[in-house]
Design an enzyme around this catalytic site. Sequence first.
Site, PDB file in Angstrom:
ATOM      1  N   LYS A  58       3.109  15.085 -19.739  1.00 50.43           N
ATOM      2  CA  LYS A  58       2.177  15.632 -18.754  1.00 50.43           C
ATOM      3  C   LYS A  58       1.843  14.544 -17.756  1.00 50.43           C
ATOM      4  O   LYS A  58       1.506  13.420 -18.133  1.00 50.43           O
ATOM      5  CB  LYS A  58       0.889  16.087 -19.483  1.00 50.43           C
ATOM      6  CG  LYS A  58      -0.189  16.603 -18.563  1.00 50.43           C
ATOM      7  CD  LYS A  58      -0.126  18.103 -18.437  1.00 50.43           C
ATOM      8  CE  LYS A  58      -0.878  18.644 -17.239  1.00 50.43           C
ATOM      9  NZ  LYS A  58      -0.157  18.553 -15.957  1.00 50.43           N
ATOM     10  N   LYS A  78      -4.019   7.322 -20.908  1.00 47.20           N
ATOM     11  CA  LYS A  78      -5.079   8.149 -20.323  1.00 47.20           C
ATOM     12  C   LYS A  78      -5.152   9.516 -21.006  1.00 47.20           C
ATOM     13  O   LYS A  78      -6.229   9.984 -21.388  1.00 47.20           O
ATOM     14  CB  LYS A  78      -4.775   8.345 -18.837  1.00 47.20           C
ATOM     15  CG  LYS A  78      -5.756   9.221 -18.097  1.00 47.20           C
ATOM     16  CD  LYS A  78      -5.276   9.587 -16.700  1.00 47.20           C
ATOM     17  CE  LYS A  78      -4.770   8.384 -15.944  1.00 47.20           C
ATOM     18  NZ  LYS A  78      -4.507   8.684 -14.533  1.00 47.20           N
ATOM     19  N   LYS A  87       5.380  10.984 -15.375  1.00 50.12           N
ATOM     20  CA  LYS A  87       5.050  10.967 -13.946  1.00 50.12           C
ATOM     21  C   LYS A  87       6.336  11.200 -13.182  1.00 50.12           C
ATOM     22  O   LYS A  87       7.426  10.843 -13.658  1.00 50.12           O
ATOM     23  CB  LYS A  87       4.436   9.618 -13.545  1.00 50.12           C
ATOM     24  CG  LYS A  87       3.598   9.674 -12.285  1.00 50.12           C
ATOM     25  CD  LYS A  87       2.188  10.175 -12.536  1.00 50.12           C
ATOM     26  CE  LYS A  87       1.422  10.370 -11.252  1.00 50.12           C
ATOM     27  NZ  LYS A  87      -0.008  10.604 -11.471  1.00 50.12           N
ATOM     28  N   GLY A 132      -0.200  17.662  -9.509  1.00 45.04           N
ATOM     29  CA  GLY A 132      -0.210  16.973  -8.214  1.00 45.04           C
ATOM     30  C   GLY A 132      -0.525  15.494  -8.347  1.00 45.04           C
ATOM     31  O   GLY A 132      -0.867  14.994  -9.419  1.00 45.04           O
ATOM     32  N   ASP A 133      -0.413  14.785  -7.248  1.00 45.41           N
ATOM     33  CA  ASP A 133      -0.810  13.381  -7.128  1.00 45.41           C
ATOM     34  C   ASP A 133      -0.820  13.106  -5.626  1.00 45.41           C
ATOM     35  O   ASP A 133      -0.908  14.049  -4.819  1.00 45.41           O
ATOM     36  CB  ASP A 133       0.161  12.456  -7.886  1.00 45.41           C
ATOM     37  CG  ASP A 133      -0.360  11.024  -8.010  1.00 45.41           C
ATOM     38  OD1 ASP A 133      -1.300  10.797  -8.772  1.00 45.41           O
ATOM     39  OD2 ASP A 133       0.151  10.122  -7.316  1.00 45.41           O
ATOM     40  N   SER A 146      -6.477  19.712 -16.256  1.00 47.58           N
ATOM     41  CA  SER A 146      -5.105  20.239 -16.343  1.00 47.58           C
ATOM     42  C   SER A 146      -4.818  20.704 -17.771  1.00 47.58           C
ATOM     43  O   SER A 146      -4.196  21.744 -17.988  1.00 47.58           O
ATOM     44  CB  SER A 146      -4.084  19.166 -15.949  1.00 47.58           C
ATOM     45  OG  SER A 146      -3.947  19.103 -14.553  1.00 47.58           O
TER      46      SER A 146
HETATM   47  P1  NDP Z   1      -4.129  12.321  -1.836  1.00 46.79           P
HETATM   48  O1  NDP Z   1      -2.751  12.365  -1.325  1.00 46.79           O
HETATM   49  O2  NDP Z   1      -4.934  13.567  -1.873  1.00 46.79           O
HETATM   50  O3  NDP Z   1      -4.966  11.222  -1.033  1.00 46.79           O
HETATM   51  C1  NDP Z   1      -4.570   9.893  -0.999  1.00 46.79           C
HETATM   52  C2  NDP Z   1      -5.511   9.138  -0.076  1.00 46.79           C
HETATM   53  O4  NDP Z   1      -5.227   7.755  -0.168  1.00 46.79           O
HETATM   54  C3  NDP Z   1      -5.343   9.519   1.381  1.00 46.79           C
HETATM   55  O5  NDP Z   1      -6.573   9.335   2.037  1.00 46.79           O
HETATM   56  C4  NDP Z   1      -4.312   8.500   1.860  1.00 46.79           C
HETATM   57  O6  NDP Z   1      -4.361   8.257   3.270  1.00 46.79           O
HETATM   58  C5  NDP Z   1      -4.753   7.276   1.094  1.00 46.79           C
HETATM   59  N1  NDP Z   1      -3.591   6.398   0.852  1.00 46.79           N
HETATM   60  C6  NDP Z   1      -2.446   6.706   0.198  1.00 46.79           C
HETATM   61  N2  NDP Z   1      -1.620   5.650   0.188  1.00 46.79           N
HETATM   62  C7  NDP Z   1      -2.257   4.670   0.860  1.00 46.79           C
HETATM   63  C8  NDP Z   1      -1.930   3.331   1.178  1.00 46.79           C
HETATM   64  N3  NDP Z   1      -0.762   2.795   0.796  1.00 46.79           N
HETATM   65  N4  NDP Z   1      -2.837   2.611   1.877  1.00 46.79           N
HETATM   66  C9  NDP Z   1      -4.026   3.153   2.264  1.00 46.79           C
HETATM   67  N5  NDP Z   1      -4.392   4.404   1.976  1.00 46.79           N
HETATM   68  C10 NDP Z   1      -3.525   5.146   1.287  1.00 46.79           C
HETATM   69  O7  NDP Z   1      -4.033  11.685  -3.302  1.00 46.79           O
HETATM   70  P2  NDP Z   1      -5.050  11.798  -4.505  1.00 46.79           P
HETATM   71  O8  NDP Z   1      -6.448  11.777  -4.000  1.00 46.79           O
HETATM   72  O9  NDP Z   1      -4.617  12.895  -5.385  1.00 46.79           O
HETATM   73  O10 NDP Z   1      -4.743  10.437  -5.308  1.00 46.79           O
HETATM   74  C11 NDP Z   1      -5.411   9.211  -5.028  1.00 46.79           C
HETATM   75  C12 NDP Z   1      -5.276   8.277  -6.214  1.00 46.79           C
HETATM   76  O11 NDP Z   1      -5.845   8.906  -7.384  1.00 46.79           O
HETATM   77  C13 NDP Z   1      -3.845   7.906  -6.611  1.00 46.79           C
HETATM   78  O12 NDP Z   1      -3.839   6.611  -7.156  1.00 46.79           O
HETATM   79  C14 NDP Z   1      -3.525   8.921  -7.712  1.00 46.79           C
HETATM   80  O13 NDP Z   1      -2.488   8.476  -8.571  1.00 46.79           O
HETATM   81  C15 NDP Z   1      -4.873   8.956  -8.426  1.00 46.79           C
HETATM   82  N6  NDP Z   1      -5.117  10.124  -9.255  1.00 46.79           N
HETATM   83  C16 NDP Z   1      -5.067  11.389  -8.735  1.00 46.79           C
HETATM   84  C17 NDP Z   1      -5.346  12.472  -9.537  1.00 46.79           C
HETATM   85  C18 NDP Z   1      -5.433  13.858  -9.009  1.00 46.79           C
HETATM   86  O14 NDP Z   1      -5.887  14.753  -9.750  1.00 46.79           O
HETATM   87  N7  NDP Z   1      -5.068  14.126  -7.758  1.00 46.79           N
HETATM   88  C19 NDP Z   1      -5.607  12.304 -10.991  1.00 46.79           C
HETATM   89  C20 NDP Z   1      -5.712  10.930 -11.407  1.00 46.79           C
HETATM   90  C21 NDP Z   1      -5.441   9.901 -10.571  1.00 46.79           C
HETATM   91  P3  NDP Z   1      -3.409   9.088   4.276  1.00 46.79           P
HETATM   92  O15 NDP Z   1      -4.016  10.453   4.387  1.00 46.79           O
HETATM   93  O16 NDP Z   1      -3.440   8.315   5.541  1.00 46.79           O
HETATM   94  O17 NDP Z   1      -2.058   9.105   3.623  1.00 46.79           O
END
Ligand code: NDP
Length: 449
Positions: free
Chosen positions: A93, A117, A129, A168-169, A381
Amino acid sequence: MKDSATGITEFIANLEKQNPHEPEFRQAVTEVIHDLIPFIAANPRYQNKMLLERLSEPDRIITFRISWMDDAGNIRINRGYRVQNCNAIGPYKGGIRFHPSVNLSILKFLAFEQTLKNSLTGLPMGGAKGGADFDPKGKSDAEVMRFCQSMILELWRYIGPDTDVPAGDIGVGGREVGYMFGQYKRLSNSFTGTFTGKGVDFGGSLGRTEATGYGAVYILSEVLIQNKEDIAGKRVLISGSGNVAVYAAEKAVQMGAIVTTLSDSGGFIYDKNGFNAEKLACIKQLKFTERSRIEKYCDHFDAEFHAGKKPWSIPAEIALPCATQNEIQVVDARTLVDNGCKYLVEGANMPTAIDAISLLLASRVHFVPGKAANAGGVAVSGLEMTQNSLRLVWSAREVDIKLHDIMRGIHQKCARHGSEADGFINYSKGANIAGFIKVADAMLALGVV
Ligand code: NDP
């Protein structure tokens, strides 16, 4: 039995030899073994079973070509991956990431972290992943759909409700999960809970969208309670403006915190008065509906935009990095500490570099690692999988109560295994040990497989 320091040195040397071009993967494993090698040394039951070696070598890695056609009729090629790290405690997962930076190192680190996790949530889920080096920015809906369909045309044979359940991610939200699930459903001729984060009209769970951000704030409030403090009135810095960041901001604001920053890859916005529901609605419109840039927020509200910068120089008591890996380097950690930051809770996966974590812990900052703090997303999830299997739909309130309980449980597990003599809780150590024990016990019971 070797002493722990020798064991750590040898393990890292071998990790480098086996994974020479994978710095993020080595970083994630190194952070964990500093806690687990001494733990194993003190617990004979886990000795000489090669548990860490097995956990840091994925069960399986699938990589494949994704061919698709853009709107202009050009053929485009991307590389797709699925890393199935460990299914000792349940089906694989973990999310799927679309970002140009995606490579094997990043997905192996994420799948490794996911294993611990998922164990921490207490639900029966293994760790995986996946993703592709595809950039959804600037692509039309039709291009994103064709890309998702092409990706699943290959990936569908390796996933399934009892095999591997993606979600998603970064770069993959409800739209992308919908397209991937649609293609999977067609190819498999079955309607199952093979994806989570689905739309609520076709098997998705209420509360899944909000779960990671809300969960991070729930565990933050547990840490504050532990320290006899209250989130109300505290200033909070948040990075990112995606799924995790925005819902973390929403819950923190609902609980009375003053959230002053959000960011995207272009820079950060600083609203010294703090966001409220109306301002967050504007962010959601800009980032989720228009898929635009965060700097446009300043066209609507009195705020500063700092191009190309991260928010860590703004004074605050709490920091919630919610964007991406390694966004807090040691210099950022130093600035946060100097400015009075006392709590750092990782909404993103591995946003803090190893030396920055050391500095925070040495400064007695209450640091909660992503594998504990952002586990709310995968936990809901897991609840979505349960609802799909039972053919039931739980209310948003029921899901939220379960999420809150799971986050409280994770806090307790971290506290149990991370408490130090002076009462300080090393949540990182606690999460690593608590996550490991369940997986390790299952591995011992399952034999050498
Ligand atoms: P999203 O795609 O929804 O949002 C990502 C955000 O981070 C955007 O604002 C993006 O900016 C910014 N970002 C991405 N890459 C960079 C970078 N290299 N430098 C600066 N800003 C960056 O992703 P999520 O919110 O889903 O995920 C965010 C984090 O949380 C990740 O580490 C993910 O693995 C983790 N996570 C997510 C989960 C989930 O349920 N979605 C669960 C657990 C962990 P821009 O719009 O400009 O690209």
